[in-house]
Design an enzyme around this catalytic site. Structure first.
Site, short mmCIF file in Angstrom:
data_model
loop_
_atom_site.label_atom_id
_atom_site.label_comp_id
_atom_site.label_asym_id
_atom_site.label_seq_id
_atom_site.Cartn_x
_atom_site.Cartn_y
_atom_site.Cartn_z
N GLU A 135 -14.84 79.13 80.93
CA GLU A 135 -13.94 79.96 81.15
C GLU A 135 -13.50 81.00 81.65
OE1 GLU A 135 -11.59 79.06 77.19
OE2 GLU A 135 -12.85 81.00 77.06
N ASN A 145 -8.53 78.19 69.92
CA ASN A 145 -8.78 78.82 70.02
C ASN A 145 -6.96 80.14 69.64
OD1 ASN A 145 -10.11 81.55 69.34
ND2 ASN A 145 -11.16 82.05 71.99
N TRP A 146 -7.56 80.42 68.14
CA TRP A 146 -6.05 81.30 67.95
C TRP A 146 -6.85 82.74 68.14
CZ3 TRP A 146 -4.40 78.65 63.07
CH2 TRP A 146 -3.79 76.78 63.04
N LYS A 147 -8.31 83.46 68.49
CA LYS A 147 -8.11 84.53 68.81
C LYS A 147 -7.48 85.20 67.16
CE LYS A 147 -8.34 83.34 73.78
NZ LYS A 147 -8.99 84.46 75.06
N GLU A 153 -14.87 87.54 75.37
CA GLU A 153 -14.11 88.47 74.88
C GLU A 153 -15.22 88.96 73.57
OE1 GLU A 153 -10.81 86.65 73.17
OE2 GLU A 153 -9.88 87.07 74.98
N GLY A 175 -5.73 79.28 74.79
CA GLY A 175 -6.01 79.92 73.53
C GLY A 175 -4.57 80.19 73.61
N GLY A 176 -3.78 80.80 74.27
CA GLY A 176 -2.12 81.09 73.75
C GLY A 176 -1.62 79.67 74.55
N SER A 235 -5.70 79.94 80.64
CA SER A 235 -4.40 80.00 80.51
C SER A 235 -3.95 78.63 81.20
CB SER A 235 -3.64 80.27 81.80
OG SER A 235 -3.92 81.80 82.03
N HIS A 287 -17.81 83.64 73.53
CA HIS A 287 -16.78 83.93 74.87
C HIS A 287 -16.26 85.26 75.19
CE1 HIS A 287 -12.60 84.67 75.50
NE2 HIS A 287 -12.33 83.25 74.92
N GLY A 331 -5.98 83.93 79.70
CA GLY A 331 -4.31 85.64 79.11
C GLY A 331 -3.94 85.84 80.37
P1 13P Z 1 -6.03 81.54 77.12
O1 13P Z 1 -5.32 80.23 76.88
O2 13P Z 1 -4.07 82.54 76.39
O3 13P Z 1 -5.94 82.17 78.72
O4 13P Z 1 -7.24 81.77 76.38
C1 13P Z 1 -8.82 80.88 77.02
C2 13P Z 1 -9.49 81.29 76.14
O5 13P Z 1 -9.75 82.52 76.46
C3 13P Z 1 -9.75 79.94 75.17
O6 13P Z 1 -10.78 80.25 74.77
#
Ligand code: 13P
Length: 277
Positions: free
Chosen positions: A189, A30-32, A119, A255-256, A234, A117, A195
């Site tokens: 998640e 997920n590149w956000k 977010e 994510g990251g 993470s 998600h 994050g």
């Molecule tokens: P991180 O891996 O950056 O914690 O993000 C996870 C995420 O929200 C994937 O959708």
């Protein structure tokens, strides 16, 4: 053949395994709201170039931001990499300024879409009912919903995490038939792990994934066997081994670490090695 080409326009995910088949493993990035055109295309190209050496028992998915989806689909065409969106609207079309519908995603060859998600729930007020409507719209177009659930820090600290996830699952997915549910991918998640560098321990992840599996079981063993449950929060190459080795963890939503081709490929490699048995 497990992997279909993107240009077949058939959602690979919409072919659930039958009971008894080994569970699918998926690593999705997920590149956000990251990367510009050059950054996004560079990352797709790097992943496509390295895709031949990725383990074949892992389904590999990337979710770039909307402006880069069509170009990503074109660049990933013919490779093992599938392209997902990060969100969609629940309606087919109309006066919804700034929104993107599942049929639009379908028309450019997008195969999956993240929904719910944390977010989106936190910053855009998405409810379980709205998320359920998005899942329905995606299923109607043969796009695989990657449904996210997970508790906040205070909910875990008060011991309410199983209840929270149960309510999110029931609230968004309760209305679907077994056949529909079998086409969904779930991502657990924990919000406190996203994050933050804090990861669920492998025991915490397994415990919640087993709980999710038991909720799926209430719809029958076939549903429980068909729906992959990914871990997100993470997840990095240095902690993925413990997480991916858990029996009810069927891969990750990253994510990251998905913003770096080498780290993402490493995660796919770890999943492939651990799930090959
Ligand atoms: P991180 O891996 O950056 O914690 O993000 C996870 C995420 O929200 C994937 O959708």
């Amino acid at each position: 053949m497990k992997y279909r080409r993107v240009d077949d326009r058939v959602p690979i995910f919409a072919t659930p395994h039958t009971t008894g088949a080994s569970m699918r493993t998926i690593v999705a990035g997920n590149w956000k709201m990251n990367k510009d055109l050059a950054g996004a295309t560079g990352l797709v190209d790097a992943l496509v170039e390295g895709a031949v050496s990725l383990p074949t028992n892992v389904e590999v998915v990337i979710a770039p931001a909307f402006p880069f989806l069509a170009e990503s689909v074109i660049r990933a065409r013919g490779s093992r990499i599938m392209v997902a969106a990060q969100n969609c609207h629940e309606k087919e079309s109309g006066a919804y300024t700034g929104e993107v519908s599942p049929s639009m995603l379908k028309s450019i060859g997008v195969q999956a879409c993240i929904v719910g998600h944390s977010e989106r729930r936190q910053f855009f007020g998405e409810s379980d009912a709205l998320i359920g409507a998005k899942v329905a719209a995606l299923l109607a177009h043969g796009i695989t919903p990657i449904f996210c659930c997970g508790e906040r820090k205070e909910e875990r600290e008060s011991g309410g995490h199983f209840q929270v996830v149960t309510e999110q699952m029931k609230g968004a997915l309760g209305r679907f038939s077994n056949a529909e549910l079998s086409c969904v991918v779930i991502a657990y998640e924990p919000v406190w792990a996203i994050g933050t560098g804090l990861t669920a321990t492998k025991e915490q992840a397994q415990e919640m994934h087993a709980h999710i599996r038991s909720l799926l079981h209430t719809h029958g063993a076939e549903v429980a066997a068909a729906v992959p449950v990914l871990y997100g929060g993470s997840c990095k190459p240095d902690n993925a081994e413990g997480l991916f080795s858990q029996p009810d963890v069927n891969g990750g939503l990253i994510g990251g670490a998905a913003l770096d081709a080498a780290q993402f490929a490493e995660l796919v490699g770890i999943a492939g090695r651990l799930k090959s048995a």
